[in-house]
Design a protein around this motif. Structure first.
Motif, short mmCIF file in Angstrom:
data_model
loop_
_atom_site.label_atom_id
_atom_site.label_comp_id
_atom_site.label_asym_id
_atom_site.label_seq_id
_atom_site.Cartn_x
_atom_site.Cartn_y
_atom_site.Cartn_z
N GLU A 38 0.83 -1.21 0.00
CA GLU A 38 0.00 0.00 0.00
C GLU A 38 0.86 1.26 0.00
OE1 GLU A 38 -2.49 -0.27 3.45
OE2 GLU A 38 -3.67 -1.92 2.64
N ALA A 39 1.95 1.23 0.74
CA ALA A 39 2.82 2.40 0.86
C ALA A 39 3.70 2.58 -0.37
CB ALA A 39 3.69 2.28 2.10
N GLY A 40 4.02 1.49 -1.05
CA GLY A 40 4.92 1.56 -2.20
C GLY A 40 6.37 1.76 -1.80
N LYS A 41 6.69 1.52 -0.54
CA LYS A 41 8.06 1.68 -0.02
C LYS A 41 8.39 0.49 0.87
CE LYS A 41 8.49 6.01 -1.46
NZ LYS A 41 9.49 6.55 -2.31
N PRO A 42 9.69 0.17 0.99
CA PRO A 42 10.09 -0.98 1.81
C PRO A 42 10.11 -0.72 3.31
CG PRO A 42 12.02 0.02 0.82
CD PRO A 42 10.83 0.75 0.27
N VAL A 43 9.97 0.55 3.70
CA VAL A 43 9.98 0.92 5.12
C VAL A 43 8.83 1.91 5.34
CG1 VAL A 43 11.28 2.11 6.95
CG2 VAL A 43 12.47 0.59 5.35
N VAL A 44 8.11 1.73 6.46
CA VAL A 44 6.98 2.60 6.76
C VAL A 44 7.16 3.19 8.15
CG1 VAL A 44 4.48 2.69 7.12
CG2 VAL A 44 5.42 1.29 5.27
N LEU A 45 6.93 4.50 8.25
CA LEU A 45 7.04 5.23 9.50
C LEU A 45 5.72 5.94 9.77
CD1 LEU A 45 8.56 6.73 11.85
CD2 LEU A 45 9.30 8.39 10.12
N PHE A 46 5.19 5.76 10.98
CA PHE A 46 4.06 6.54 11.45
C PHE A 46 4.62 7.54 12.45
CE2 PHE A 46 1.96 2.85 9.79
CZ PHE A 46 0.80 3.36 9.21
N SER A 47 4.31 8.82 12.25
CA SER A 47 4.92 9.87 13.05
C SER A 47 3.94 11.00 13.27
CB SER A 47 6.16 10.39 12.33
OG SER A 47 5.78 11.03 11.11
N THR A 48 4.39 12.01 14.04
CA THR A 48 3.68 13.28 14.14
C THR A 48 4.65 14.38 13.73
OG1 THR A 48 4.25 13.66 16.46
CG2 THR A 48 2.18 12.48 16.03
N SER A 49 4.10 15.53 13.43
CA SER A 49 4.94 16.63 12.95
C SER A 49 5.77 17.26 14.06
CB SER A 49 4.06 17.69 12.30
OG SER A 49 3.09 18.16 13.21
N THR A 50 5.41 17.04 15.32
CA THR A 50 6.11 17.69 16.42
C THR A 50 6.96 16.75 17.28
OG1 THR A 50 4.16 17.41 17.83
CG2 THR A 50 4.34 19.48 16.61
N CYS A 51 6.94 15.48 17.01
CA CYS A 51 7.63 14.49 17.83
C CYS A 51 9.15 14.53 17.60
CB CYS A 51 7.09 13.10 17.52
SG CYS A 51 8.07 11.73 18.13
N TYR A 53 11.40 12.38 18.57
CA TYR A 53 11.91 11.05 18.25
C TYR A 53 11.57 10.68 16.80
CZ TYR A 53 12.77 10.75 23.20
OH TYR A 53 13.23 10.99 24.46
N CYS A 54 10.44 11.18 16.31
CA CYS A 54 10.09 10.98 14.90
C CYS A 54 11.11 11.70 14.02
CB CYS A 54 8.68 11.49 14.62
SG CYS A 54 7.40 10.66 15.59
N LYS A 55 11.49 12.90 14.44
CA LYS A 55 12.49 13.68 13.70
C LYS A 55 13.82 12.93 13.67
CE LYS A 55 14.57 18.27 13.54
NZ LYS A 55 14.65 19.59 14.14
N GLN A 56 14.21 12.32 14.79
CA GLN A 56 15.44 11.53 14.83
C GLN A 56 15.34 10.32 13.91
OE1 GLN A 56 15.73 10.92 19.16
NE2 GLN A 56 17.72 11.92 19.05
N THR A 57 14.17 9.70 13.87
CA THR A 57 13.98 8.54 12.99
C THR A 57 14.11 8.95 11.54
OG1 THR A 57 12.49 7.55 14.64
CG2 THR A 57 12.42 6.64 12.42
N ARG A 58 13.48 10.06 11.16
CA ARG A 58 13.59 10.56 9.78
C ARG A 58 15.05 10.86 9.44
NH1 ARG A 58 9.57 14.03 11.58
NH2 ARG A 58 7.50 13.22 11.16
N ALA A 59 15.76 11.51 10.36
CA ALA A 59 17.17 11.84 10.12
C ALA A 59 18.00 10.57 9.93
CB ALA A 59 17.72 12.67 11.27
N LEU A 60 17.72 9.56 10.73
CA LEU A 60 18.43 8.29 10.59
C LEU A 60 18.18 7.67 9.23
CD1 LEU A 60 20.05 5.96 12.01
CD2 LEU A 60 17.84 5.05 12.71
N GLN A 67 14.58 4.47 1.61
CA GLN A 67 13.33 4.90 1.00
C GLN A 67 12.22 4.49 1.95
OE1 GLN A 67 12.77 3.34 -2.90
NE2 GLN A 67 14.62 4.27 -3.71
N TYR A 68 11.44 5.46 2.40
CA TYR A 68 10.39 5.14 3.37
C TYR A 68 9.15 6.00 3.13
CZ TYR A 68 11.92 9.38 5.87
OH TYR A 68 12.24 10.66 6.21
N ALA A 69 8.02 5.46 3.56
CA ALA A 69 6.78 6.20 3.54
C ALA A 69 6.57 6.75 4.94
CB ALA A 69 5.63 5.29 3.14
N ASP A 70 6.29 8.03 5.03
CA ASP A 70 6.07 8.69 6.33
C ASP A 70 4.61 9.10 6.42
OD1 ASP A 70 6.24 10.02 8.73
OD2 ASP A 70 7.67 11.53 8.04
N TYR A 71 3.86 8.41 7.26
CA TYR A 71 2.47 8.75 7.52
C TYR A 71 2.43 9.65 8.75
CZ TYR A 71 1.20 5.00 4.30
OH TYR A 71 1.05 4.20 3.19
#
Length: 123
Positions: A38-51, A53-60, A67-71
């Motif tokens: 469904e995402a069309g990517k091999p990695v999927v991340l569920f996050s919020t815009s202000t978190c 730890y989500c920012k650290q995950t995106r940076a990593l 290549q990841y889908a960020d919901y």
């Protein structure tokens, strides 16, 4: 009164002791192929815009060229619905290969990425 005081101070100590004796698993294994399709990517991340730890995950992921889908669940109702359907209660919620990783667990994320990039064993 003594029971109240004992519960007031004893309950948090009991919770911390339990968490140390029985830590949460680094990941949960499962078949998430439908989610990746469904995402069309091999990695999927569920996050919020202000978190943070989500920012650290995106940076990593960005530093590793993943290549990841960020919901982003606080910006999309459909992302939040999908998050809840998957049993999400906190972010970041990461799916890599057969692993579901709850929270920013850098070592678990790096290990999962390494496993998905490893070539299959010869033989």
């Amino acid at each position: 009164m003594a029971c109240f005081i004992g519960g007031l101070f004893g309950a948090p100590l009991a919770r911390v002791t339990y968490a140390r004796l029985f830590p949460a698993p680094e990941f949960v294994a499962g078949d998430y192929s439908k989610l990746y399709a469904e995402a069309g990517k091999p990695v999927v991340l569920f996050s919020t815009s202000t978190c943070p730890y989500c920012k650290q995950t995106r940076a990593l992921f960005d530093a590793a060229g993943v290549q990841y889908a960020d919901y982003v669940i606080d910006e999309s109702e459909s992302a939040e619905e999908k998050f809840k359907t998957l049993g999400g209660t906190a972010v970041p919620l990461v799916f890599i290969g057969p692993r579901e990783i709850r929270g920013f667990r850098e070592a678990a994320i790096r290990n999962a990425l390494a496993l998905t990039r490893s070539p299959p064993p010869a033989g």
